[in-house]
Design a protein around this motif. Structure first.
Motif, PDB file in Angstrom:
ATOM      1  N   GLU A 269       0.823  -1.219   0.000  1.00 61.45           N
ATOM      2  CA  GLU A 269       0.000   0.000   0.000  1.00 61.45           C
ATOM      3  C   GLU A 269       0.853   1.263   0.000  1.00 61.45           C
ATOM      4  O   GLU A 269       0.525   2.245  -0.659  1.00 61.45           O
ATOM      5  CB  GLU A 269      -0.960  -0.008   1.194  1.00 61.45           C
ATOM      6  CG  GLU A 269      -2.043  -1.061   1.099  1.00 61.45           C
ATOM      7  CD  GLU A 269      -2.938  -0.899  -0.127  1.00 61.45           C
ATOM      8  OE1 GLU A 269      -3.236   0.252  -0.528  1.00 61.45           O
ATOM      9  OE2 GLU A 269      -3.338  -1.917  -0.701  1.00 61.45           O
ATOM     10  N   ILE A 270       1.955   1.243   0.744  1.00 63.42           N
ATOM     11  CA  ILE A 270       2.847   2.408   0.783  1.00 63.42           C
ATOM     12  C   ILE A 270       3.455   2.646  -0.592  1.00 63.42           C
ATOM     13  O   ILE A 270       3.432   3.777  -1.097  1.00 63.42           O
ATOM     14  CB  ILE A 270       3.938   2.216   1.855  1.00 63.42           C
ATOM     15  CG1 ILE A 270       3.310   2.224   3.254  1.00 63.42           C
ATOM     16  CG2 ILE A 270       5.026   3.294   1.732  1.00 63.42           C
ATOM     17  CD1 ILE A 270       4.216   1.669   4.344  1.00 63.42           C
TER      18      ILE A 270
ATOM     19  N   VAL B 210       9.533   8.218   3.001  1.00 56.64           N
ATOM     20  CA  VAL B 210      10.222   8.131   4.283  1.00 56.64           C
ATOM     21  C   VAL B 210       9.527   7.072   5.119  1.00 56.64           C
ATOM     22  O   VAL B 210       8.299   7.077   5.249  1.00 56.64           O
ATOM     23  CB  VAL B 210      10.215   9.490   5.022  1.00 56.64           C
ATOM     24  CG1 VAL B 210      10.963   9.394   6.348  1.00 56.64           C
ATOM     25  CG2 VAL B 210      10.813  10.586   4.138  1.00 56.64           C
ATOM     26  N   ILE B 211      10.320   6.172   5.692  1.00 57.24           N
ATOM     27  CA  ILE B 211       9.760   5.075   6.479  1.00 57.24           C
ATOM     28  C   ILE B 211      10.710   4.726   7.615  1.00 57.24           C
ATOM     29  O   ILE B 211      11.930   4.881   7.473  1.00 57.24           O
ATOM     30  CB  ILE B 211       9.483   3.840   5.584  1.00 57.24           C
ATOM     31  CG1 ILE B 211       8.702   2.776   6.341  1.00 57.24           C
ATOM     32  CG2 ILE B 211      10.757   3.303   4.966  1.00 57.24           C
ATOM     33  CD1 ILE B 211       8.094   1.711   5.453  1.00 57.24           C
ATOM     34  N   GLY B 212      10.161   4.270   8.725  1.00 54.92           N
ATOM     35  CA  GLY B 212      10.990   3.812   9.833  1.00 54.92           C
ATOM     36  C   GLY B 212      11.630   2.482   9.508  1.00 54.92           C
ATOM     37  O   GLY B 212      11.124   1.710   8.686  1.00 54.92           O
ATOM     38  N   SER B 213      12.748   2.212  10.162  1.00 54.43           N
ATOM     39  CA  SER B 213      13.498   0.985   9.862  1.00 54.43           C
ATOM     40  C   SER B 213      12.775  -0.268  10.315  1.00 54.43           C
ATOM     41  O   SER B 213      13.022  -1.349   9.800  1.00 54.43           O
ATOM     42  CB  SER B 213      14.883   1.035  10.491  1.00 54.43           C
ATOM     43  OG  SER B 213      14.779   1.184  11.896  1.00 54.43           O
ATOM     44  N   HIS B 214      11.881  -0.137  11.271  1.00 54.13           N
ATOM     45  CA  HIS B 214      11.078  -1.279  11.719  1.00 54.13           C
ATOM     46  C   HIS B 214       9.805  -0.750  12.350  1.00 54.13           C
ATOM     47  O   HIS B 214       9.717   0.425  12.684  1.00 54.13           O
ATOM     48  CB  HIS B 214      11.856  -2.166  12.698  1.00 54.13           C
ATOM     49  CG  HIS B 214      12.330  -1.447  13.911  1.00 54.13           C
ATOM     50  ND1 HIS B 214      13.510  -0.753  13.924  1.00 54.13           N
ATOM     51  CD2 HIS B 214      11.782  -1.299  15.137  1.00 54.13           C
ATOM     52  CE1 HIS B 214      13.674  -0.208  15.116  1.00 54.13           C
ATOM     53  NE2 HIS B 214      12.646  -0.508  15.863  1.00 54.13           N
TER      54      HIS B 214
ATOM     55  N   SER C 256       9.776  -2.081   5.794  1.00 53.27           N
ATOM     56  CA  SER C 256      10.764  -1.156   5.230  1.00 53.27           C
ATOM     57  C   SER C 256      11.581  -1.833   4.120  1.00 53.27           C
ATOM     58  O   SER C 256      11.864  -1.209   3.100  1.00 53.27           O
ATOM     59  CB  SER C 256      11.681  -0.596   6.318  1.00 53.27           C
ATOM     60  OG  SER C 256      12.333  -1.618   7.021  1.00 53.27           O
ATOM     61  N   SER C 257      11.922  -3.096   4.297  1.00 54.51           N
ATOM     62  CA  SER C 257      12.642  -3.812   3.237  1.00 54.51           C
ATOM     63  C   SER C 257      11.786  -3.932   1.989  1.00 54.51           C
ATOM     64  O   SER C 257      12.277  -3.778   0.867  1.00 54.51           O
ATOM     65  CB  SER C 257      13.056  -5.206   3.704  1.00 54.51           C
ATOM     66  OG  SER C 257      14.061  -5.109   4.670  1.00 54.51           O
TER      67      SER C 257
ATOM     68  N   THR D 283      12.896   7.573  -4.437  1.00 51.92           N
ATOM     69  CA  THR D 283      13.971   7.489  -3.456  1.00 51.92           C
ATOM     70  C   THR D 283      13.343   7.139  -2.111  1.00 51.92           C
ATOM     71  O   THR D 283      12.255   7.622  -1.790  1.00 51.92           O
ATOM     72  CB  THR D 283      14.708   8.852  -3.366  1.00 51.92           C
ATOM     73  OG1 THR D 283      15.245   9.151  -4.645  1.00 51.92           O
ATOM     74  CG2 THR D 283      15.795   8.816  -2.316  1.00 51.92           C
ATOM     75  N   VAL D 284      14.015   6.314  -1.323  1.00 51.13           N
ATOM     76  CA  VAL D 284      13.501   5.917  -0.016  1.00 51.13           C
ATOM     77  C   VAL D 284      14.490   6.317   1.061  1.00 51.13           C
ATOM     78  O   VAL D 284      15.693   6.027   0.942  1.00 51.13           O
ATOM     79  CB  VAL D 284      13.246   4.392   0.052  1.00 51.13           C
ATOM     80  CG1 VAL D 284      12.746   3.981   1.439  1.00 51.13           C
ATOM     81  CG2 VAL D 284      12.257   3.959  -1.022  1.00 51.13           C
ATOM     82  N   MET D 285      13.994   6.987   2.085  1.00 54.00           N
ATOM     83  CA  MET D 285      14.782   7.300   3.261  1.00 54.00           C
ATOM     84  C   MET D 285      14.312   6.394   4.386  1.00 54.00           C
ATOM     85  O   MET D 285      13.136   6.432   4.756  1.00 54.00           O
ATOM     86  CB  MET D 285      14.601   8.768   3.687  1.00 54.00           C
ATOM     87  CG  MET D 285      15.343   9.117   4.983  1.00 54.00           C
ATOM     88  SD  MET D 285      14.883  10.717   5.664  1.00 54.00           S
ATOM     89  CE  MET D 285      15.556  11.826   4.443  1.00 54.00           C
TER      90      MET D 285
END
Length: 148
Positions: free
Chosen positions: A100-101, A114-118, A132-133, A142-144
């Motif tokens: 969905e993201i 932009v997304i948190g690592s977990h 995130s993976s 681009t992904v941060m």
């Protein structure tokens, strides 16, 4: 230069950090900011069911609770954005969070996601896999990835 930023938020501490980073980038680049929270619908049919309730009613109760939580998370994000002087559009989606993201990022033609690592915890990562993976692997923007 980023013109449109999408930040994924889930109510976790790392989700708050991701929002803070997205707000800072949006402010510095005068970019449009969108936030998304995904209600994960496919994971909860049996995990949290009360054995005394019929399965469909229990599932609906869990989904209703997740929907209310999503509304609260998005409302808090809107308040935080407004307090920092950034106008933000919020989106609530249902389904697999990573899918969905990335789909919303594509629909919006986002320059940066932009997304948190977990997410919320180790159990969620085990059950859900790494959102995130998934986003890093499938995003067209681009992904941060924001770490705690």
């Amino acid at each position: 230069m980023f013109k449109l930023i999408l930040v994924a938020i889930d109510g976790s501490e790392i989700g708050h950090r991701a929002l803070e980073e997205a707000l800072a980038v949006a402010r510095s680049m005068k970019a449009a900011l969108h936030a998304v929270h995904v209600v994960q619908t496919e994971t909860y049919p049996t995990l949290m069911l009360n054995e005394l309730e019929p399965p469909d009613l229990a599932r609906q109760a869990v989904l209703d609770s997740l929907e209310r939580e999503a509304d609260e998370i998005l409302a808090e994000a809107e308040r935080q954005a407004a307090a920092s002087g950034v106008r933000m559009t919020v989106h609530k989606r249902r389904g697999h969070p990573g899918a969905e993201i990335t789909a919303l990022a594509q629909e919006l033609n986002a320059d940066l996601t932009v997304i948190g690592s977990h997410g919320r915890g180790r159990i969620d990562r085990f059950i859900l896999g790494s959102v995130s993976s998934y986003v890093v692997d499938h995003a067209t923007s681009t992904v941060m990835v924001v770490r705690s």
